[in-house]
Motif scaffolding. Sequence first.
Motif, PDB file in Angstrom:
ATOM      1  N   ILE A 282       0.873  -1.426   0.077  1.00  0.00           N
ATOM      2  CA  ILE A 282       0.442  -0.011   0.229  1.00  0.00           C
ATOM      3  C   ILE A 282       1.501   1.147  -0.136  1.00  0.00           C
ATOM      4  O   ILE A 282       1.693   1.830   0.838  1.00  0.00           O
ATOM      5  CB  ILE A 282      -0.889  -0.183   1.559  1.00  0.00           C
ATOM      6  CG1 ILE A 282      -1.755  -1.254   1.612  1.00  0.00           C
ATOM      7  CG2 ILE A 282      -1.607   1.088   0.833  1.00  0.00           C
ATOM      8  CD1 ILE A 282      -1.107  -1.907   2.465  1.00  0.00           C
ATOM      9  N   VAL A 298      -1.924  -1.304  -3.414  1.00  0.00           N
ATOM     10  CA  VAL A 298      -3.513  -0.172  -3.473  1.00  0.00           C
ATOM     11  C   VAL A 298      -2.035   1.187  -3.840  1.00  0.00           C
ATOM     12  O   VAL A 298      -1.835   1.480  -2.362  1.00  0.00           O
ATOM     13  CB  VAL A 298      -4.266  -0.940  -2.252  1.00  0.00           C
ATOM     14  CG1 VAL A 298      -4.676   0.550  -2.364  1.00  0.00           C
ATOM     15  CG2 VAL A 298      -4.356  -2.057  -2.517  1.00  0.00           C
ATOM     16  N   GLY A 300      -3.043   3.592  -2.795  1.00  0.00           N
ATOM     17  CA  GLY A 300      -3.948   4.913  -1.978  1.00  0.00           C
ATOM     18  C   GLY A 300      -2.864   5.068  -0.490  1.00  0.00           C
ATOM     19  O   GLY A 300      -1.868   4.392  -0.467  1.00  0.00           O
ATOM     20  N   VAL A 305      -6.951   2.935   3.934  1.00  0.00           N
ATOM     21  CA  VAL A 305      -6.651   1.463   3.548  1.00  0.00           C
ATOM     22  C   VAL A 305      -6.800   0.748   4.635  1.00  0.00           C
ATOM     23  O   VAL A 305      -7.550   0.034   4.365  1.00  0.00           O
ATOM     24  CB  VAL A 305      -5.551   1.514   1.966  1.00  0.00           C
ATOM     25  CG1 VAL A 305      -5.918   0.229   1.627  1.00  0.00           C
ATOM     26  CG2 VAL A 305      -5.817   2.343   0.844  1.00  0.00           C
TER      27      VAL A 305
ATOM     28  N   THR B 240      -6.599   1.043  -8.037  1.00  0.00           N
ATOM     29  CA  THR B 240      -5.680   2.364  -6.731  1.00  0.00           C
ATOM     30  C   THR B 240      -7.294   2.950  -5.678  1.00  0.00           C
ATOM     31  O   THR B 240      -7.935   2.225  -6.332  1.00  0.00           O
ATOM     32  CB  THR B 240      -5.824   4.009  -8.026  1.00  0.00           C
ATOM     33  OG1 THR B 240      -5.409   3.986  -8.929  1.00  0.00           O
ATOM     34  CG2 THR B 240      -5.951   4.963  -7.982  1.00  0.00           C
ATOM     35  N   ASP B 241      -7.137   2.867  -5.014  1.00  0.00           N
ATOM     36  CA  ASP B 241      -8.156   3.943  -4.203  1.00  0.00           C
ATOM     37  C   ASP B 241      -8.855   4.506  -4.108  1.00  0.00           C
ATOM     38  O   ASP B 241      -8.460   5.891  -4.497  1.00  0.00           O
ATOM     39  CB  ASP B 241      -7.624   4.267  -2.666  1.00  0.00           C
ATOM     40  CG  ASP B 241      -8.460   4.018  -1.605  1.00  0.00           C
ATOM     41  OD1 ASP B 241      -9.136   3.048  -1.443  1.00  0.00           O
ATOM     42  OD2 ASP B 241      -7.720   4.664  -0.537  1.00  0.00           O
ATOM     43  N   GLU B 242     -10.303   4.015  -4.109  1.00  0.00           N
ATOM     44  CA  GLU B 242     -11.724   5.041  -5.279  1.00  0.00           C
ATOM     45  C   GLU B 242     -12.280   4.511  -3.605  1.00  0.00           C
ATOM     46  O   GLU B 242     -13.274   4.527  -3.724  1.00  0.00           O
ATOM     47  CB  GLU B 242     -11.868   4.987  -5.981  1.00  0.00           C
ATOM     48  CG  GLU B 242     -10.602   5.685  -7.231  1.00  0.00           C
ATOM     49  CD  GLU B 242     -11.397   5.036  -8.492  1.00  0.00           C
ATOM     50  OE1 GLU B 242     -12.163   4.053  -8.796  1.00  0.00           O
ATOM     51  OE2 GLU B 242     -10.699   5.388  -9.216  1.00  0.00           O
ATOM     52  N   ASP B 244     -12.525   2.457  -1.838  1.00  0.00           N
ATOM     53  CA  ASP B 244     -12.683   0.987  -1.891  1.00  0.00           C
ATOM     54  C   ASP B 244     -11.806  -0.507  -1.639  1.00  0.00           C
ATOM     55  O   ASP B 244     -11.407  -1.306  -1.594  1.00  0.00           O
ATOM     56  CB  ASP B 244     -14.051   0.676  -2.175  1.00  0.00           C
ATOM     57  CG  ASP B 244     -12.865   0.595  -4.201  1.00  0.00           C
ATOM     58  OD1 ASP B 244     -12.013   1.009  -3.936  1.00  0.00           O
ATOM     59  OD2 ASP B 244     -14.030  -0.146  -5.216  1.00  0.00           O
ATOM     60  N   GLY B 245     -10.292   0.183  -1.653  1.00  0.00           N
ATOM     61  CA  GLY B 245      -9.157   0.403  -1.577  1.00  0.00           C
ATOM     62  C   GLY B 245      -9.090  -0.882  -0.437  1.00  0.00           C
ATOM     63  O   GLY B 245      -8.318  -2.283  -1.073  1.00  0.00           O
TER      64      GLY B 245
END
Lengths: 318, 259
Positions: A282, A298, A300, A305, B240-242, B244-245
Amino acid sequence: MAEVLVLVDHADGQVKKTTAELLTIARSLGTPSAVFIGGNVEAARPRLAQFGAEKVYVIDNDDVENYLVAPLAEALHAVVQQASPAAVLLPSTTHNKEAAARLAIKTESGLITDAVAVEAGDAGVSTTQSVFAGSYTVKATVTKGTPIITVKPNVVPPSASQAGATVVPVDVQVSDAAKGAKIAGREEKQKSGRPELTEAAIVVSGGRGTGGDFSPVETFADTLGAAVGASRAAVDAGWYPHSNQVGQTGKQVSPQLYVAAGISGAIQHRAGMQTSKTIIAINKDEEAPIFELVDFGVVGDLFTVLPQATEAVQKARS
Amino acid sequence: MNIVVCVKYVPDAQGDRTFNEDNTTDRANVDGLLSELDEYAVEAALKIVEAGEGEVTVVTVGPEQAADALKKALQMGADKAVHVSDEAIHGSDAVATSLVLAEAVKKIGSPDLVLTGLSSTDGTMSVVPAMLAERLGLPQVTQVSTLEVADGTVKGRRDGDAVSESLEASLPALVSVTDQINEPRYPSFKGIMAAKKKPVETWSLADLGVDAGQVGLDAAWTKVESFAQRPPREQGEIVTDEGDGGTKLAEFLAAQKFV
């Protein structure tokens, strides 16, 4: 069959998993004999017997505890002289590697450290190591003396095979020369209650991206029953203890699952984790090199997260 | 206080490290440098001498290019350097390296301290310091993250996973230090200029009285039979975290049976 010596890793007789792993390997090379340093061998015997130790050489001598490394090397030397083993296996810890180094000189024997596999081969014992930050594997053999091999944790599943574990006391007189470096004090570290980093099946690590707040990393780790690691940047910043550092100058781990949160993935860090089976990262920066290694990534903020993942995992379990 | 610091010239970990045809580490075709972990040992030595008096000698065993490692240590502030270089040393294992280093330390004189880093960054065995202590008959005060030298005694803290040990030994002693002990200095302009005038001696095995048959690839007590490059990891799915990552991460864990 010749004896294969296994140095027992234990805490006051509580035998660690690495010992069971080494006894399992030893059975494929010869007849396993455990080498137990300390006073509480009766607590250890059942487990040593369970994993196939025919004999247990016991050295109960305070000098081995009170002076650094050199007395342990002398103790191992005494057992090697008595048993003429086909090989000596030690768990790959700092202390054991140094004792193995001195034993190699004393017995004029080849030394291999950090083996990830040990097999009986045509030319004697053959080992595999992971080198250059995990980018290569090499196979090696010992060409002189008794093979002395330190073995990393988690390289074989321990398998039980009952044996006698007959206690053989060994009287070791530690030389004055070996009493040069005194252990004047010991300070126990606070226990985290989490699995040991090098032995854990899952490791969750935090880096610069945590900004010093490891709470989401720890919470996620605890949800998975994982150990907590840290990058060098996080350790150098004083955010997490050095004993948790994963990387070239810290621990090399090879768990089933490695989660890197807020870690860019510099070579320093990769050297400690890139042989992990499954890797997740992440990171806010989609260009972070850690993403080259991952099975799942991910892009983010770890602070949103990880808590969401923690909650989702808890929900899936309930 | 006379201090000898043992240092190593290693292939740069940032480069593409590889092997020669004879299964030895390629030290010629990959850019090399002073092993980063040795800088902490050089710094520790300089600090001790600066706080009192004495001399810091750096020694290395390695091919011609290994002189670069010595140069860096001299630029940091070491007083002199010894380069043990001999064709016959090529392919030596840790055992043979420790033999050559031990003989070099003896020829340099009788130092009060022999200092090393915690490990090289290429072989990463962490065994040469213990071997040196064994060969030189010195107390072994290794892997310390603090170091105090006073009144003929050396003290240091060795941090383990479960316990920290306080170590004590009389001088002379062999000490290895971790990367937690200090912050190595960068060479100053003055240091770089001064280094050019510092003495560097080059010794062969014959100078040390070491028989060439005791070192090198053929004399090694271990043999690398083969090497193989690990296949590069294949990059998996990147999302890519939108919002809901974390959920997707948990789904991946469930699919892989970690949950």
